[in-house]
Design an enzyme around this catalytic site. Structure first.
Site, short mmCIF file in Angstrom:
data_model
loop_
_atom_site.label_atom_id
_atom_site.label_comp_id
_atom_site.label_asym_id
_atom_site.label_seq_id
_atom_site.Cartn_x
_atom_site.Cartn_y
_atom_site.Cartn_z
N HIS A 74 -2.62 -43.51 -2.06
CA HIS A 74 -3.27 -44.13 -3.20
C HIS A 74 -4.39 -43.23 -3.73
CE1 HIS A 74 -6.29 -46.89 -5.04
NE2 HIS A 74 -5.20 -47.42 -5.58
N ARG B 109 8.29 -48.28 -17.22
CA ARG B 109 9.04 -48.79 -16.06
C ARG B 109 8.69 -50.25 -15.86
NH1 ARG B 109 7.93 -46.39 -10.19
NH2 ARG B 109 5.98 -47.50 -10.44
N SER C 42 15.84 -41.04 -14.92
CA SER C 42 14.59 -40.40 -14.52
C SER C 42 14.53 -40.46 -13.00
CB SER C 42 13.40 -41.13 -15.15
OG SER C 42 12.21 -40.51 -14.72
N ARG D 90 -3.23 2.80 8.68
CA ARG D 90 -3.55 1.52 8.03
C ARG D 90 -2.31 0.66 7.90
NH1 ARG D 90 -8.18 2.63 4.00
NH2 ARG D 90 -8.49 4.86 4.24
N ASN E 257 9.61 -39.40 -5.45
CA ASN E 257 8.84 -39.87 -4.29
C ASN E 257 9.71 -40.78 -3.44
OD1 ASN E 257 6.72 -38.65 -5.54
ND2 ASN E 257 5.55 -40.51 -5.91
N CYS F 281 10.10 -38.11 -12.92
CA CYS F 281 8.73 -38.61 -12.88
C CYS F 281 8.33 -38.60 -11.42
CB CYS F 281 8.63 -39.99 -13.50
SG CYS F 281 9.74 -41.20 -12.80
N TYR G 79 13.31 -32.90 -18.81
CA TYR G 79 11.85 -32.93 -18.81
C TYR G 79 11.33 -33.23 -17.43
CZ TYR G 79 12.04 -38.07 -18.83
OH TYR G 79 12.27 -39.37 -18.50
N ARG H 183 -3.47 -1.03 -6.50
CA ARG H 183 -2.55 -2.17 -6.61
C ARG H 183 -2.96 -2.97 -7.84
NH1 ARG H 183 -5.24 -5.10 -1.43
NH2 ARG H 183 -7.24 -5.44 -2.40
N MET I 3 -5.25 -7.53 8.60
CA MET I 3 -4.67 -6.67 9.65
C MET I 3 -5.55 -5.44 9.82
SD MET I 3 -0.66 -7.33 9.14
CE MET I 3 -0.79 -6.73 7.47
N LYS J 190 0.83 -1.20 0.00
CA LYS J 190 0.00 0.00 0.00
C LYS J 190 0.86 1.25 0.00
CE LYS J 190 -3.74 -0.15 2.41
NZ LYS J 190 -4.44 -0.40 3.69
N GLY K 261 -7.81 -7.68 4.58
CA GLY K 261 -8.68 -7.83 5.75
C GLY K 261 -8.01 -8.53 6.91
#
Lengths: 876, 876
Positions: free
Chosen positions: A454, A616, A759, A94, A763, A827, A847, A337, A105, A25, A103
């Site tokens: 899953h 795979r 690759s 402000r 996970n 992947c 990739y 803004r 603060m 602001k 909203g």
């Protein structure tokens, strides 16, 4: 460095780029004042640095002095003094942080009024009603925000007065009544706290401190956590001379957008209230008028406002939103803004602004302004209203909103969907046996599991909304409960798979129809990425592969072969193979699987003709294809097992593992059961042969999972070589490996001697790097860790930039040292997460591969990551 | 480079240092010939490089030519020609690899004889019997070794002849009979293969090829695998003019040691046979005479031999073994090398040779000559004979041999031991419930599990012999079977925990009494390590700590607190804590545990007074303290559970994890159950207080397990701080962390901001780096991987030098960058493995921690690793 800057301070850089110091602001107020010369009420900004010092050490040394000087300067400018009993200067106080926290603060208006100056204001304005209306507003705000008092008695006082006078609007209360209200407020404050401060300097300091403190308010902290805003930035405070939209009927206040933020249509858009202060617009008590109505009532101000809108758009080169006040016919700008917008509007405006010569957005800038959330909004239905009562919260596991009746069981869900019902499948967690029920449902809700459970993985694969791990929900036989609320099977609920919100009843949804600009912008994103980083999809079926191609995937980065094994018609064959007691039986089962896999692969290679398909080889441990051991053991103990089940029990015991994640799976299974792997390779080559014969262009990449050593990969390579020697397929075949154990990453130089591509299975790499079994830690531990700041973020959602990405980078570099031009991809679920994609692009991958519905997001995120390196700033 | 060197070739370096090129035998023959000038029959060595080329590509180009030249040189030297019908030169052809592989490869003697030259030999020696005896020996050897024919008919022919003539010794057969034997051999060869080659050059080439090929013979491969000798070295071939110990009664052959290799006593030691060739000594058919008997029969040769022995010891500065032949009174040396010895002899000789001015061994050299196996031999009983029939093989998991009766059940084992029986506990695998039975047993045998299985770890901790993973053993209710052999409970077996051998019946054992030199040598080892790397012990009880201190441990590197929880009197309290339904119940249980742990810690701190004790806070997942889930589920299904058991079932389900290794354990458990961890810290500080009060000097190190982030470690640090604030103990307390997740290693810089020490938990680090659950992969997968060369070695035995040690090194460096002087250690099983210790010392650790019985080995290994860096060569 100063702690305070006036709006017209001559900064060496454009003030709008000083948001970190001045807050959003303050930066924009200074920009409008000192660069654009727009009519902004004078004022000054107390910096975020002052706030940070305050939060760390208390009231900053020297701030009192600077504040005195700044106020004195403002008083000189305005020709009025704060608290002057004759003609008082009033100010607003402000908050304004670096990132917009609407909203969240606090704000105090009309500061400077006291029992004497209110009289001066009345005299100066010849309007006692206005003066006391301003004073009662100030007192109520001050009591609530600075003194922390309960607002309810103040609100009730106002309501009582209106009832007494039989009026509806605050503005209709006469001056006497307002004066009486002020007196009652004064007493209330004495009663609840102490004397209301009459000294305007004390009022000001109190208000500034209140704004500082509001940074750590509960709402603000929660908002920041949700939005990922750091906790240590602090807020700036803007002190500004008041102008009064509530001065009279020649006054008013409003908010406007330079274009329609919902649709992106050109033309002004906003709301206006005559004789009101900003809080009245926000509160929504009075019905606002559209901005266009200004033209008749305030023709001059309206023309000026149109001119301001046009100048702001040209200057900011984007849609702006504006808060303004008209005081007795004169236009004042209180804030501007770059405005928030819907996904549809964002896409539309981005494309339009490239065509608008006054803005001349480049394609790169247009791409940079679209966020992943924008795409999610146009790709998936959304709640049409934000006004919903949240029943429970879980993890937003697959974006989009869904409405349906609760079913707790996959079979009943399928039956209900067959009857034409809309269904939300609600389960503790899902397993492959639930897949048909999940397919039949509009959305999926689980009470356990995390973002790579899953349910989450399958739902994302299908682009179906899912909320997982909503742990406050307790499921029983007939429904579920959350605290005291009981939901029965058949009741309606609504879920938002982006935010994780669960709502009782039917929330209206928006339609999901990407506008034409969707493809335009993603086409530009692809241009940015061309030849550098591409996006592939994780797809296990021909249908997925077709869908992925439609979403712009340039290949399959991960085709898992285990899901094919779990199909109801395949599972018995797989079990036959596991139970085989002779090589002949095993071969017979493998032959049946060969035929099935050949069909599977053919469909996928056809759908992706011309693009690489990375297959795979079988990854999971064999016991995943057997019934649950505990159920079998219980059956055995109870004496209810059939002969067949008893054989399955023995096999399940034999293949049971303490830690299957770290057990005999991936290439290890291949080493112990080479027939299985060669069968897969032969089926793949046969399918490629079929596709090539039919005129297609299959490009086959065989991926060996879970490698830890060069010798192991070499061993696996022989399966492919043998099959290739027997095959007559005229196809390109490359052999590579997943890098998913830390060791593979650390011996990548050795692996690159054999592998034609890498690759990263991030996970598993995350699981092993942290020692986190996602099944086990995402339930209780991860929320506790995140809540206590023991981890910065969930490493299964956004890849760990410190350790896991280090492994990715080291392995990529080491691999390419040995094999220049080695193709490297990612992947796994992180491939669809924009923050992770930024890390991966930084690490130099060729990739990323994401689930089909995440492909557009990934295309955008890749472009963003590349632009970021070029410093094309993302959306403001 | 040449492929052939004569023994008297002038090498630029001492030939004895050219073993890699010339093989051990060739190098030492050259050393004796060209450096020492000893009487060695002339000859030449075909290099290992020639063998490597042969094995890769076939007969090396140019080798024929070099061989011709070398033979011509030898013929000139000897004044005889190979195959000369008048006066033939005969040669021996012997293998000789870089590392000694006794009896593993092939030798051909008397080469050069054919149907004509045998007559020349007879004429020249005036001894037809000798000539035909030599010829029949040569033909039988050639048939077996070069032609690959079954030796049995040749042996039978010889036996038949002896029976016909009623003689016992080969030497008593008359010339005619030998001539007839030669004729029958000739026919046998024609019948079984083809003509026996008459051309000596063809004979020579055939013999050389046979030796080359024998490198890849089955025996040789198995030997190398056992001894860890690389497969790609190849063997050299030594071609040497024959001298004849079987010439007449003035001839003979023998082997000798310059000291007693069993005891280390000074004085010659060896065996001798009159009128015999070397193979007769080896074959053990005739009874040998002691070397001392030579003095009377061959006084001159004996004096010369004594002189040679003395010169060899001085020259090699070590005990040598020697093969020699006396031909008609003249001494010839056929081979020498530094001799193998028992552990007792090794220690004794090493110390003696430091005192012998002619050898003047340094202490460092003395330490370098002792191997870990030498120490094992004197620390543990051994099989007193190597002549045992192996029933099964497993992994040698804890060194030492044991004899006892088979018991399949811990309770029965305890009962039998109570009756005074010696017991071997035989189990599929062991669990904490078997611990009492293991304690009662002489040794432990399991059919599953690997080197870090429960059985292995516990047995090593106690120094108790154990063989694990003997997978050919099938256990049933009444005993076990291996193939057709059935062993019943109560039958005697013997196990060797160093080699993994299992033998039916009672094998006699040697006593285990370290000689006085044991402490001397280890004292020197400690001097080498002083101030650089120290050795601590893993010990969980006061008894272990006392034992460790006696074995020379300078502190405890890992005190696991979970074993204390598993004591029969503690387990019910732990379960009460887990089942607690109110904070009060939990606190009550914790208070009981507090008292118990305080006692435990007090005993350990007392025993290690003055040395640091690193206590790891509770590490395993909670379900390890609950009964087995499957048993409970079966009981539930069968309806046989008590109420208490039913509550345990619910808890076991709640705490059940898919992958407990990667689940809620270590510091994660502490985050979820902070009361447990604070209790442990308080108990530890209270115990330290007690010990200090009693005049002891407790040095406490608190170790946080399984950390992944700085914030997490900081969080854990607060538990210690809080407890410290409440404590009045005047003790040194340091807080550090285990580095056992790859992430911890990769963010070591962050962790070092909080941690005062690091200790690498290389078991878990290995599990996570490879993605290997040791419980799951060591059974079937690891043997398959090792057999197929997919891994170089079992990474749970010797730490993976490529990836895991890289993590150790990177983390150590990163940690010390942030905190110079950061103390870094290794706990976990690798800390007692010499090859691993070499890696760790190279990575810069300050200490390793081993189980008490491995402490002497570790002290030696640390010294070796440090000497290696200084290039003090280890035992030859």
């Amino acid at each position: 460095m100063s702690l305070i800057y006036a709006f017209d301070h001559a900064h060496p850089r454009a003030p709008k780029d000083l948001k970190a110091l001045l807050g959003g602001k303050g930066a924009n107020l200074a920009e409008m004042t000192s660069v654009l010369g727009l009519p902004v009420p004078p004022g000054f900004t107390i910096t975020t640095e002052a706030c940070r010092v305050y939060l760390r050490e208390g009231w900053p040394a020297g701030l009192d002095h600077e504040l005195d000087e700044a106020v004195a300067g403002l008083e000189r400018r305005m020709g009025r003094r704060l608290g002057d009993p004759e003609d008082p200067l009033l100010v607003s106080v402000r908050s304004g942080a670096q990132f917009s926290m609407p909203g969240m603060m606090d704000t105090v208006l009309n500061l400077g009024l006291n029992d004497r100056s209110v009289e001066g204001l009345a005299r100066q304005t010849h309007d006692e009603r206005f003066a006391y209306d301003s004073y009662r507003r100030f007192m109520a705000m001050y009591a609530r925000i600075v003194l922390g008092l309960d607002p309810e008695p103040f609100e009730r006082g106002l309501q009582d007065a209106k009832v007494r006078h039989g009026v509806e609007n605050d503005g209709e209360l006469p001056a006497d009544e307002l004066r009486a209200l002020v007196a009652s407020y004064r007493e209330l404050i004495v009663e609840l706290w102490a004397t209301f401060p009459q000294d305007p300097r004390a009022q000001l300091r109190g208000a500034v401190e209140a704004v500082f403190r509001s940074w750590n308010g509960e709402r603000a902290r929660a908002y920041r956590e949700r939005e990922g805003i750091p906790d240590d930035l602090g807020t700036a405070v803007n002190v500004q001379a008041m102008v009064f939209g509530n001065r009279d009927d020649r006054s008013g206040t409003g908010v406007g957008f330079t274009r329609d933020p919902a649709t992106g249509d050109q033309g002004i858009y906003g709301d206006f209230l005559v004789n009101a202060q900003g809080e009245d617009v926000v509160a929504g008590i009075r019905i606002t008028e559209p901005l266009s109505a200004l033209e008749a009532q305030f023709p001059e101000a309206f023309r000026e406002l149109l001119d301001v809108f046009a100048r702001l758009e040209r200057h900011y080169r984007d849609m702006c939103d504006v808060e303004f006040t008209i005081e007795q016919g004169k236009l004042w700008l209180l804030q501007t803004r770059v405005g928030k917008r819907t996904g549809r509007a964002a896409l539309r405006m981005a494309v339009q602004m490239t065509q608008d010569p006054a803005i001349a957005l480049t394609k790169e800038e247009a791409v940079a302004r679209i966020t992943p959330e924008h795409l999610d909004q146009v790709l998936h239905p959304q709640f049409a209203t934000s006004d919903v009562a949240v029943l429970a919260r879980g993890l937003g596991a697959s974006p989009g909103a869904a409405v349906g009746r609760v079913y707790l069981d996959a079979e009943r869900a399928v039956a209900a969907a067959g009857r034409g019902e809309e269904v939300i499948l609600v389960r503790k967690e899902t397993s492959p046996e639930d897949v048909r029920g999940m397919l039949a449902a509009q959305g999926i809700l689980t009470t356990r599991g995390g973002l790579v459970s899953h349910a989450a993985v399958v739902a994302r694969g299908w682009g179906k909304p899912a909320v997982v791990g909503a742990s406050t929900i307790e499921i029983d036989e007939r429904g579920f409960r959350v605290g005291d609320t009981v939901v029965h099977e058949g009741d309606w609920i609504s879920i938002d798979g982006a935010t994780g919100v669960v709502v009782l009843g039917q929330v209206p949804l928006t339609a999901s129809e990407p506008p034409g600009e969707f493809d335009t912008v993603l086409g530009w994103a692809d241009e940015i990425a061309l030849g550098r980083v591409s996006v592939r999809a994780n797809a296990d079926t021909a249908l997925d592969a077709q869908r992925a191609r439609r979403f712009g995937a340039r290949g399959i980065g991960l085709c898992r072969t285990e899901h094919m094994f779990l199909e109801p018609d395949r599972l018995p064959i797989v079990r036959r193979m596991i139970l085989a007691t002779s090589p002949e039986e095993e071969e017979e089962a493998l032959a049946a699987l060969f035929a099935a896999q050949r069909d599977d692969f053919r469909g996928i290679l056809e759908a992706m003709s011309g693009f690489p398909v990375t297959v795979r080889l079988l990854d999971p441990p064999l016991h995943e294809f057997l019934p649950d051991l505990v159920s079998l053991e219980r059956g055995d103990a109870a004496g209810t097992l059939s002969d067949e089940e008893h054989r399955l029990l023995l096999a399940a015991r034999q293949w049971h593992e303490q830690n299957p994640m770290l057990g005999v799976r991936g290439v290890r299974l291949g080493v112990l059961k080479p027939g299985l792997y060669t069968m897969q390779v032969r089926a793949l080559l046969a399918a490629a042969h079929d596709v090539a014969d039919a005129g297609g262009e299959p490009i086959v990449e065989v991926m060996i999972p879970l490698t830890v050593s060069r010798a192991e990969l070499w061993h696996a390579l022989q399966w492919v070589r043998e099959a290739l020697e027997q095959s007559t397929a005229r196809v390109e075949v490359r052999v590579g490996t997943m890098i998913e154990t830390p060791r593979a990453a650390l011996v990548a130089d050795e692996l690159a001697e054999v592998a034609e591509f890498f690759s990263f299975g991030t996970n598993d790499l995350t699981q092993m790097t942290f020692g986190f079994s996602r099944d086990d830690v995402e339930g209780t531990l991860m929320p506790t860790y995140l809540a206590n700041g023991l981890l910065e973020s969930n490493p299964f959602k956004t890849v760990d930039g410190k350790a896991v990405v280090t492994l990715v980078r080291l392995a990529t570099e080491a691999g390419r040292r040995i094999r220049p031009g080695l193709k490297v991809g990612v992947c796994g679920e992180h491939g669809g997460d924009p923050a992770s994609i930024r890390h991966f692009v930084g690490a130099g991958v060729d990739y990323v591969s994401a689930s089909p519905f995440r492909v557009p997001i990934a295309r955008l995120a890749v472009a963003h990551a590349l632009l970021r390196a070029k410093d094309v700033s993302e959306t403001a």
